[in-house]
Design a protein around this motif. Structure first.
Motif, PDB file in Angstrom:
ATOM      1  N   GLY A  30       1.051  -1.359   0.108  1.00 46.71           N
ATOM      2  CA  GLY A  30       0.136   0.181  -0.327  1.00 46.71           C
ATOM      3  C   GLY A  30       0.700   1.416   0.097  1.00 46.71           C
ATOM      4  N   GLU A  31       1.794   1.562   0.932  1.00 47.70           N
ATOM      5  CA  GLU A  31       2.698   2.227   1.291  1.00 47.70           C
ATOM      6  C   GLU A  31       3.370   2.771  -0.227  1.00 47.70           C
ATOM      7  OE1 GLU A  31       2.610   0.378   3.462  1.00 47.70           O
ATOM      8  OE2 GLU A  31       2.628   1.158   5.433  1.00 47.70           O
ATOM      9  N   MET A  32       3.701   1.368  -0.670  1.00 50.23           N
ATOM     10  CA  MET A  32       4.432   1.846  -2.070  1.00 50.23           C
ATOM     11  C   MET A  32       3.446   2.303  -3.011  1.00 50.23           C
ATOM     12  SD  MET A  32       6.914  -1.263  -4.587  1.00 50.23           S
ATOM     13  CE  MET A  32       8.648  -1.325  -3.474  1.00 50.23           C
ATOM     14  N   MET A  33       2.501   1.985  -3.603  1.00 51.98           N
ATOM     15  CA  MET A  33       1.199   2.153  -4.409  1.00 51.98           C
ATOM     16  C   MET A  33       1.133   4.196  -4.130  1.00 51.98           C
ATOM     17  SD  MET A  33      -1.115   2.573  -7.411  1.00 51.98           S
ATOM     18  CE  MET A  33      -1.126   0.071  -7.398  1.00 51.98           C
ATOM     19  N   MET A  34       0.923   4.453  -2.611  1.00 48.69           N
ATOM     20  CA  MET A  34       0.388   5.909  -2.637  1.00 48.69           C
ATOM     21  C   MET A  34       1.692   6.533  -3.043  1.00 48.69           C
ATOM     22  SD  MET A  34      -1.671   5.273   0.705  1.00 48.69           S
ATOM     23  CE  MET A  34      -0.497   4.186   1.883  1.00 48.69           C
ATOM     24  N   SER A  35       3.195   6.394  -2.709  1.00 48.18           N
ATOM     25  CA  SER A  35       4.331   6.858  -3.254  1.00 48.18           C
ATOM     26  C   SER A  35       4.736   6.980  -4.538  1.00 48.18           C
ATOM     27  CB  SER A  35       5.379   6.036  -1.890  1.00 48.18           C
ATOM     28  OG  SER A  35       4.816   6.033  -0.990  1.00 48.18           O
ATOM     29  N   TYR A  36       4.085   5.836  -5.217  1.00 51.21           N
ATOM     30  CA  TYR A  36       4.472   6.052  -6.949  1.00 51.21           C
ATOM     31  C   TYR A  36       3.298   6.826  -7.564  1.00 51.21           C
ATOM     32  CZ  TYR A  36       8.097   2.828  -7.764  1.00 51.21           C
ATOM     33  OH  TYR A  36       9.440   2.363  -8.096  1.00 51.21           O
ATOM     34  N   THR A  37       1.451   6.751  -6.536  1.00 47.30           N
ATOM     35  CA  THR A  37       1.138   7.665  -6.877  1.00 47.30           C
ATOM     36  C   THR A  37       1.500   9.120  -6.730  1.00 47.30           C
ATOM     37  OG1 THR A  37      -0.991   6.023  -6.539  1.00 47.30           O
ATOM     38  CG2 THR A  37      -1.221   8.402  -6.446  1.00 47.30           C
ATOM     39  N   GLY A  38       1.996   9.894  -5.323  1.00 50.01           N
ATOM     40  CA  GLY A  38       2.407  10.580  -5.715  1.00 50.01           C
ATOM     41  C   GLY A  38       3.124  11.658  -6.585  1.00 50.01           C
ATOM     42  N   LEU A  39       4.169  10.142  -7.094  1.00 45.30           N
ATOM     43  CA  LEU A  39       5.816  10.373  -8.497  1.00 45.30           C
ATOM     44  C   LEU A  39       4.886  11.096  -8.890  1.00 45.30           C
ATOM     45  CD1 LEU A  39       8.491  10.535  -9.028  1.00 45.30           C
ATOM     46  CD2 LEU A  39       8.215   8.297  -8.876  1.00 45.30           C
ATOM     47  N   PHE A  40       3.751  10.264  -9.409  1.00 41.15           N
ATOM     48  CA  PHE A  40       3.249  10.508 -10.898  1.00 41.15           C
ATOM     49  C   PHE A  40       2.476  12.151 -10.120  1.00 41.15           C
ATOM     50  CE2 PHE A  40       2.348   6.408 -13.786  1.00 41.15           C
ATOM     51  CZ  PHE A  40       3.970   6.327 -13.204  1.00 41.15           C
ATOM     52  N   VAL A  41       1.744  11.957  -9.703  1.00 38.84           N
ATOM     53  CA  VAL A  41       1.541  13.293  -9.446  1.00 38.84           C
ATOM     54  C   VAL A  41       2.147  14.767  -9.863  1.00 38.84           C
ATOM     55  CG1 VAL A  41       0.179  15.135  -7.816  1.00 38.84           C
ATOM     56  CG2 VAL A  41      -0.393  12.614  -7.774  1.00 38.84           C
ATOM     57  N   TYR A  42       4.055  14.764  -9.070  1.00 41.03           N
ATOM     58  CA  TYR A  42       4.604  15.035  -9.405  1.00 41.03           C
ATOM     59  C   TYR A  42       4.619  15.156 -10.781  1.00 41.03           C
ATOM     60  CZ  TYR A  42       9.654  16.846  -8.956  1.00 41.03           C
ATOM     61  OH  TYR A  42      10.784  17.039  -8.898  1.00 41.03           O
ATOM     62  N   GLU A  43       4.865  13.991 -11.427  1.00 39.92           N
ATOM     63  CA  GLU A  43       4.993  14.544 -12.400  1.00 39.92           C
ATOM     64  C   GLU A  43       4.670  15.041 -13.463  1.00 39.92           C
ATOM     65  OE1 GLU A  43       6.593  10.022 -13.103  1.00 39.92           O
ATOM     66  OE2 GLU A  43       8.804  10.267 -12.834  1.00 39.92           O
ATOM     67  N   GLY A  44       3.083  15.010 -12.931  1.00 39.40           N
ATOM     68  CA  GLY A  44       1.774  15.583 -13.714  1.00 39.40           C
ATOM     69  C   GLY A  44       0.919  14.355 -14.637  1.00 39.40           C
ATOM     70  N   LYS A  45       0.906  13.336 -13.623  1.00 39.57           N
ATOM     71  CA  LYS A  45       0.942  12.275 -15.351  1.00 39.57           C
ATOM     72  C   LYS A  45      -0.858  12.036 -14.381  1.00 39.57           C
ATOM     73  CE  LYS A  45       5.111   9.775 -16.133  1.00 39.57           C
ATOM     74  NZ  LYS A  45       5.977   8.248 -16.124  1.00 39.57           N
ATOM     75  N   LEU A  46      -0.948  12.036 -12.736  1.00 39.88           N
ATOM     76  CA  LEU A  46      -2.021  12.024 -12.017  1.00 39.88           C
ATOM     77  C   LEU A  46      -2.644  13.626 -11.768  1.00 39.88           C
ATOM     78  CD1 LEU A  46      -1.450   8.599 -11.244  1.00 39.88           C
ATOM     79  CD2 LEU A  46      -3.152   9.357 -12.525  1.00 39.88           C
ATOM     80  N   ASN A  47      -4.018  13.440 -11.250  1.00 41.75           N
ATOM     81  CA  ASN A  47      -3.912  14.604 -10.728  1.00 41.75           C
ATOM     82  C   ASN A  47      -3.933  14.210  -9.084  1.00 41.75           C
ATOM     83  OD1 ASN A  47      -6.364  15.993  -8.977  1.00 41.75           O
ATOM     84  ND2 ASN A  47      -5.759  17.456 -10.912  1.00 41.75           N
ATOM     85  N   LEU A  48      -4.168  15.615  -7.668  1.00 38.41           N
ATOM     86  CA  LEU A  48      -3.763  14.591  -6.759  1.00 38.41           C
ATOM     87  C   LEU A  48      -5.114  14.816  -5.875  1.00 38.41           C
ATOM     88  CD1 LEU A  48      -1.960  14.804  -4.206  1.00 38.41           C
ATOM     89  CD2 LEU A  48      -1.777  17.653  -4.132  1.00 38.41           C
TER      90      LEU A  48
END
Length: 430
Positions: A30-48
């Motif tokens: 779970g933590e890895m999934m959420m942290s990668y999600t945050g990374l994708f938000v940082y890169e502009g691939k996902l909305n926060l």
């Protein structure tokens, strides 16, 4: 197919499903999934916002389903097979009563502990915790957990893969410490009278004549518990200092603070450093002194302790920094020496904390007390953050200042309340 590929293809749906299944005790990171999600938000691939909504929906749906599974199937299963693991009818009944009263307080922190968060829903359902009470603590803890890790992934950005193990470890330590603090508060409340009697006898060395209100006794016990906690933290900090184990913590904490507060904050941080100076401490000490003269019954005792805490705290800080003799970080060619513990944070926690204690001890309005305590904590945190942001002190210096200051203030509160309980003719005997 790696987790990043799955996340790129399925986005918010994968976030929801992964956290939903993890809350049903499937072995998913779970933590890895959420942290990668945050990374994708940082890169502009996902909305926060959408990422946090998807993650919160997944985790709350998972903990809801696990609760009702435990509610429907848990007790029959435990009644049938529980005796094999010493969970018979009597033990289960006692566990139900205890968990219904106190278990909800631990739910908020359970999500930070791998293995524990996966079973809390089943266990709360099996012990028949009221769903409304369960939902309040479980949902708030779950949402805080996912938002925190997604935010950390976004803040750390491309350096997440370097720091994620350290961050996870610190989060687990934070959760365990919070759970222990909750248990300590429960023990203090339940066994307060018994512990008070023992601690008072121990601390006053058998004094037979003392007079105190229940509030004073509770202050003595609370100060004693705080002193034990801060001394334990202090010993751990000294051990880590001697073992040179602060490097990774300092690197991670500095990076997070510098990432959260960008270059635009530089001027404001320079102004915040003034909070850790006489501009704040002078008026606060004067206000505390005036308040004591006007409203306190033990004027001489409280004034003596006020000035002793301030002056003695400065001596303590100077002695500690000379003892440890640690050079600070190098920033823009400038370096301070003897920065462990931080002079600013140690002074802020002692002066602000003790002055507020003397003022609020005689103030009856509960809301004002809460607001003042929150303001003091906020000011002390701002002082520490400004030192880290400006890179004039290490994060470990700042934390050490809070801990050593906590030892000093809790010790003096304890001594003040003990002396306050002594008869006046003994206290001021020649």
């Amino acid at each position: 197919m790696g987790i990043t590929t799955w996340l790129e293809q399925y986005g918010y749906g994968l976030i929801f499903m992964a956290l939903f299944l993890e809350m049903l005790a499937l072995p998913l990171p779970g933590e890895m999934m959420m942290s990668y999600t945050g990374l994708f938000v940082y890169e502009g691939k996902l909305n926060l916002v959408l990422s946090m909504i998807s993650a919160s929906a997944g985790v709350t749906a998972g903990v809801t389903l696990s609760y009702w599974i435990g509610y429907k199937l848990g007790q029959p299963f435990l009644r049938k097979y529980g005796h094999r693991v010493h969970l018979g009818e009597e033990q289960l009944a006692r566990m139900n009563v205890w968990f219904e009263k106190y278990g909800d307080k631990l739910l908020f922190f359970a999500y930070f502990i791998p293995g524990v968060r996966h079973i809390t829903g089943y266990f709360c359902g099996a012990t028949r915790m009221p769903f409304r009470k369960y939902a309040i603590y479980a949902y708030s803890g779950a949402i805080f957990w996912v938002c925190l890790f997604i935010s950390l992934g976004r803040v750390l950005g491309p350096k997440w893969e370097i720091y994620h193990q350290s961050v996870n470890r610190y989060m687990i330590i934070f959760a365990i410490a919070s759970a222990l603090l909750t248990v300590m508060i429960y023990v203090l409340k339940k066994y307060r009278q018994r512990m008070l009697a023992g601690s008072i006898v121990l601390l006053t060395k058998g004094i037979h004549h003392f007079h105190s209100l229940g509030k004073v006794r509770f202050l003595v016990l609370s100060a004693f518990a705080a002193l034990v906690l801060f001394v334990s933290l202090m010993l751990g900090l000294i051990q880590d200092f001697l073992a040179h184990e602060f490097n990774q913590f300092d690197e991670v904490a500095t990076y997070i603070v510098r990432s959260l507060f960008g270059p635009d904050w530089h001027n404001l941080m320079n102004h915040l450093t003034q909070l850790g100076s006489i501009y704040l401490y002078g008026p606060l000490i004067a206000a505390a002194a005036v308040w004591i003269v006007v409203g306190a019954s033990d004027k001489l005792l409280e004034l003596s302790f006020l000035f002793w805490v301030v002056i003695g705290g400065e001596w303590l800080d100077d002695g500690l920094r000379l003892l440890f003799h640690r050079p600070g970080p190098v920033a823009a060619g400038f370096q301070l020496f003897n920065t462990f513990p931080s002079e600013e944070t140690l002074t802020s926690i002692t002066v602000c904390g003790f002055s507020a204690f003397l003022i609020l001890r005689h103030y009856k309005n509960g809301l004002v007390r809460v607001l003042v305590v929150a303001a003091i904590i906020f000011i002390c945190l701002l002082i520490g953050v400004s030192r880290i942001y400006l890179q004039v002190q290490f994060p470990s210096d700042v934390v050490a200042g809070y801990v050593f200051g906590g030892v000093w203030i809790s010790l003096n509160v304890l001594l003040l309340e003990i002396l306050r309980m002594l008869p006046a003719n003994k206290r001021f005997a020649a």
